[in-house]
Design an enzyme around this catalytic site. Structure first.
Site, PDB file in Angstrom:
ATOM      1  N   ARG A  47      22.450 -43.594  80.658  1.00 53.50           N
ATOM      2  CA  ARG A  47      22.405 -44.763  81.265  1.00 53.50           C
ATOM      3  C   ARG A  47      23.138 -44.791  82.376  1.00 53.50           C
ATOM      4  O   ARG A  47      23.874 -43.630  82.828  1.00 53.50           O
ATOM      5  CB  ARG A  47      22.897 -45.897  80.091  1.00 53.50           C
ATOM      6  CG  ARG A  47      24.233 -45.386  79.390  1.00 53.50           C
ATOM      7  CD  ARG A  47      25.273 -46.327  79.496  1.00 53.50           C
ATOM      8  NE  ARG A  47      25.669 -46.995  80.490  1.00 53.50           N
ATOM      9  CZ  ARG A  47      26.561 -46.526  81.503  1.00 53.50           C
ATOM     10  NH1 ARG A  47      27.072 -45.454  81.348  1.00 53.50           N
ATOM     11  NH2 ARG A  47      26.748 -47.280  82.400  1.00 53.50           N
ATOM     12  N   ALA A  49      22.586 -46.551  86.703  1.00 51.95           N
ATOM     13  CA  ALA A  49      21.456 -46.283  87.509  1.00 51.95           C
ATOM     14  C   ALA A  49      21.198 -44.690  88.105  1.00 51.95           C
ATOM     15  O   ALA A  49      19.912 -44.259  88.070  1.00 51.95           O
ATOM     16  CB  ALA A  49      21.447 -47.277  88.673  1.00 51.95           C
ATOM     17  N   ARG A  90      12.692 -48.444  81.666  1.00 54.09           N
ATOM     18  CA  ARG A  90      13.733 -49.626  81.946  1.00 54.09           C
ATOM     19  C   ARG A  90      13.270 -50.133  83.289  1.00 54.09           C
ATOM     20  O   ARG A  90      13.289 -49.464  84.305  1.00 54.09           O
ATOM     21  CB  ARG A  90      15.019 -49.230  81.826  1.00 54.09           C
ATOM     22  CG  ARG A  90      15.755 -48.575  80.619  1.00 54.09           C
ATOM     23  CD  ARG A  90      17.183 -48.616  80.693  1.00 54.09           C
ATOM     24  NE  ARG A  90      17.924 -49.656  80.573  1.00 54.09           N
ATOM     25  CZ  ARG A  90      19.158 -49.645  80.440  1.00 54.09           C
ATOM     26  NH1 ARG A  90      19.889 -48.445  80.976  1.00 54.09           N
ATOM     27  NH2 ARG A  90      19.835 -50.852  80.749  1.00 54.09           N
ATOM     28  N   GLN A 195      29.869 -51.060  77.053  1.00 57.41           N
ATOM     29  CA  GLN A 195      30.201 -49.739  77.933  1.00 57.41           C
ATOM     30  C   GLN A 195      31.626 -49.725  78.644  1.00 57.41           C
ATOM     31  O   GLN A 195      32.077 -48.639  78.697  1.00 57.41           O
ATOM     32  CB  GLN A 195      29.213 -50.048  79.114  1.00 57.41           C
ATOM     33  CG  GLN A 195      27.653 -49.735  78.529  1.00 57.41           C
ATOM     34  CD  GLN A 195      26.850 -50.834  78.749  1.00 57.41           C
ATOM     35  OE1 GLN A 195      27.306 -51.877  77.937  1.00 57.41           O
ATOM     36  NE2 GLN A 195      25.536 -50.978  78.881  1.00 57.41           N
ATOM     37  N   ASP A 236      22.719 -52.045  90.130  1.00 59.46           N
ATOM     38  CA  ASP A 236      21.510 -51.384  89.569  1.00 59.46           C
ATOM     39  C   ASP A 236      20.270 -51.682  90.593  1.00 59.46           C
ATOM     40  O   ASP A 236      19.509 -50.921  90.468  1.00 59.46           O
ATOM     41  CB  ASP A 236      20.832 -51.909  88.427  1.00 59.46           C
ATOM     42  CG  ASP A 236      22.075 -51.490  87.195  1.00 59.46           C
ATOM     43  OD1 ASP A 236      23.131 -52.194  86.982  1.00 59.46           O
ATOM     44  OD2 ASP A 236      21.600 -50.596  86.508  1.00 59.46           O
ATOM     45  N   ASN A 246      23.570 -56.257  88.449  1.00 58.48           N
ATOM     46  CA  ASN A 246      24.358 -55.211  87.566  1.00 58.48           C
ATOM     47  C   ASN A 246      24.617 -55.926  86.409  1.00 58.48           C
ATOM     48  O   ASN A 246      23.786 -56.757  85.817  1.00 58.48           O
ATOM     49  CB  ASN A 246      25.826 -55.396  88.437  1.00 58.48           C
ATOM     50  CG  ASN A 246      26.682 -54.017  87.936  1.00 58.48           C
ATOM     51  OD1 ASN A 246      26.031 -53.049  88.016  1.00 58.48           O
ATOM     52  ND2 ASN A 246      27.743 -54.314  87.515  1.00 58.48           N
ATOM     53  N   LYS A 247      25.288 -55.103  85.561  1.00 65.61           N
ATOM     54  CA  LYS A 247      25.481 -55.651  84.037  1.00 65.61           C
ATOM     55  C   LYS A 247      25.902 -56.899  84.020  1.00 65.61           C
ATOM     56  O   LYS A 247      26.587 -57.537  84.898  1.00 65.61           O
ATOM     57  CB  LYS A 247      26.726 -54.568  83.479  1.00 65.61           C
ATOM     58  CG  LYS A 247      26.944 -54.609  81.983  1.00 65.61           C
ATOM     59  CD  LYS A 247      25.583 -54.606  81.322  1.00 65.61           C
ATOM     60  CE  LYS A 247      24.863 -53.535  81.551  1.00 65.61           C
ATOM     61  NZ  LYS A 247      23.528 -53.379  81.038  1.00 65.61           N
TER      62      LYS A 247
HETATM   63  C1  LIG Z   1      26.557 -46.440  88.620  1.00 72.67           C
HETATM   64  S1  LIG Z   1      25.366 -47.543  88.093  1.00 72.67           S
HETATM   65  C2  LIG Z   1      25.866 -48.149  86.518  1.00 72.67           C
HETATM   66  C3  LIG Z   1      25.380 -49.494  86.104  1.00 72.67           C
HETATM   67  O1  LIG Z   1      24.455 -49.243  85.165  1.00 72.67           O
HETATM   68  C4  LIG Z   1      25.125 -49.897  83.972  1.00 72.67           C
HETATM   69  O2  LIG Z   1      23.782 -50.391  83.365  1.00 72.67           O
HETATM   70  P1  LIG Z   1      23.474 -49.629  81.934  1.00 72.67           P
HETATM   71  O3  LIG Z   1      24.532 -49.288  81.449  1.00 72.67           O
HETATM   72  O4  LIG Z   1      22.552 -50.864  81.034  1.00 72.67           O
HETATM   73  O5  LIG Z   1      22.609 -48.573  82.460  1.00 72.67           O
HETATM   74  C5  LIG Z   1      25.612 -51.093  84.606  1.00 72.67           C
HETATM   75  O6  LIG Z   1      24.994 -52.148  85.363  1.00 72.67           O
HETATM   76  C6  LIG Z   1      26.370 -50.218  85.716  1.00 72.67           C
HETATM   77  O7  LIG Z   1      27.204 -51.036  86.636  1.00 72.67           O
END
Ligand SMILES: CSC[C@H]1O[C@H](OP(=O)(O)O)[C@H](O)[C@@H]1O
Length: 350
Positions: A47, A49, A90, A195, A236, A246-247
């Site tokens: 996971r 981006a 995704r 996370q 993202d 973003n998250k």
């Molecule tokens: C360096 S990009 C990381 C970015 O992706 C995460 O989402 P996910 O854990 O659902 O893939 C999160 O938004 C992070 O900021």
């Protein structure tokens, strides 16, 4: 830095660090088929981006090998189906589509199946290798921008295991450690997938970076009582006007940063910009399974049949973003300023 990079390609075999098992298990798994890659992305085994983009690129290289010996027209038809399959994993992180599109551009220039299979593997490896240097540069630029501010809040995991190496938002902390610049990082646990609590805490501890985990609802009180000096997050997808997905939970941190008058920084590579969309309103927001909210691990925490809304991302409007830190420098979240970046990098970004 002693953190393993989350993706390995060795002698044509793709292995990833299964992030669903961290922090208690460090287990590598091999992704042998395009279906393995799809499942790993959708289940967040890999996971972040950039890491999603790198893994999908390798997925296409793996898929291409199935077509050894077929004519190039048939190859093109089948690899396009594989592209659409992986693109459906995704919807929010634009790096997935950026990486897949870059792989498909390789195909346009070649006329033999065998040559194309080789070139796809080479391009996936290039995307992976380039990301490490891009993230290191983001870290350098972030370090200079933070400029002595040591108490920093972040959310989710935008670190080494979300990228090729170093990370984006966490890059200054890892690089800072290598340069003798010590930060005090406060990491939001990042419900529902945790996370922050699981991955950022683990990753920063591997680098001996001072990290404190807080629950997401502690952010305002922490900023006020711990003297947080800046907030830095990953991204993202960044729209033409600087609106940033973003998250989930990032937007409210930006609102708090504005209230407390501290800088709110987004750290992201050029591959996270989507200049095809005007604003954050055009960014697709992934909604995930209810079980992520109703359960913590195997334990159900809600009454049976409880309704759930589980958006995995939110959009921070550009007016709340102090600066966007990229490998090419630091930019205001402003349509005109970013248009100059787009123009300058059009060729590079392919
Ligand atoms: C360096 S990009 C990381 C970015 O992706 C995460 O989402 P996910 O854990 O659902 O893939 C999160 O938004 C992070 O900021």
């Amino acid at each position: 830095m002693s953190i393993p990079t989350p993706i390995e390609w060795q002698e044509g075999r793709l292995k990833i660090l299964d992030q669903t098992l961290l922090p208690h298990q460090t287990r590598w798994i091999e992704l042998e088929t395009i279906e393995d890659v799809f499942e790993a992305i959708i289940q967040l085994k890999v996971r972040g981006a950039p890491a999603i983009g790198i893994t999908a690129a390798y997925g296409l290289a793996i898929a291409a090998k199935k077509y050894e010996g077929v004519d190039i027209e048939t190859f093109h038809l089948r690899i396009h189906e594989d592209y659409l399959y992986l693109a459906g994993s995704r919807p929010t992180a634009v790096n997935l589509f950026w990486a897949l599109d870059r792989m498909m551009k390789v195909i346009e220039t070649l006329y033999s199946t065998e040559e194309t299979i080789i070139s796809l593997e080479q391009e996936a490896k290039k995307i992976h290798q380039e990301d490490e240097e891009i993230c290191r540069q983001i870290g350098e630029n972030a370090l200079s921008l933070l400029n002595g501010r040591k108490k920093v809040l972040t959310i989710c995991n935008a670190g080494t295991i979300a990228t090729g190496k170093y990370g984006t938002a966490l890059a200054p902390f890892h690089l800072g450690k290598e340069k003798g610049v010590d930060f005090q990082v406060y990491a939001c646990e990042t419900r529902p997938v945790l996370q922050g609590a699981r991955l950022t805490a683990w990753e920063l501890q591997q680098s001996n970076v001072d990290v404190t985990v807080i629950t997401d609802n502690m952010a305002a009180h922490t900023i006020a009582t711990k003297g947080i000096e800046a907030i830095i997050v990953g991204a993202d997808r960044i729209a033409s006007n600087g609106d940033t997905a973003n998250k989930i939970g990032t937007w409210q941190l930006a609102i708090l940063a504005n209230y407390f008058q501290i800088p709110f920084y987004v750290a992201a590579p050029l591959s996270t910009f989507d200049f095809s969309i005007a604003s954050g309103a055009d960014i697709p927001i992934e909604e995930r399974l209810a079980e992520e909210v109703t359960h913590i691990g195997p334990n159900q925490i809600t009454p049976e049949g409880t309704k759930v809304f589980n958006p995995a991302f939110d959009v921070t409007t550009a007016n709340l973003i102090t600066a966007i830190i990229t490998e090419k420098g630091i930019f205001e979240a402003d349509r005109n300023k970013l248009a100059q970046l787009n123009k300058a990098e059009e060729g590079v970004r392919a």
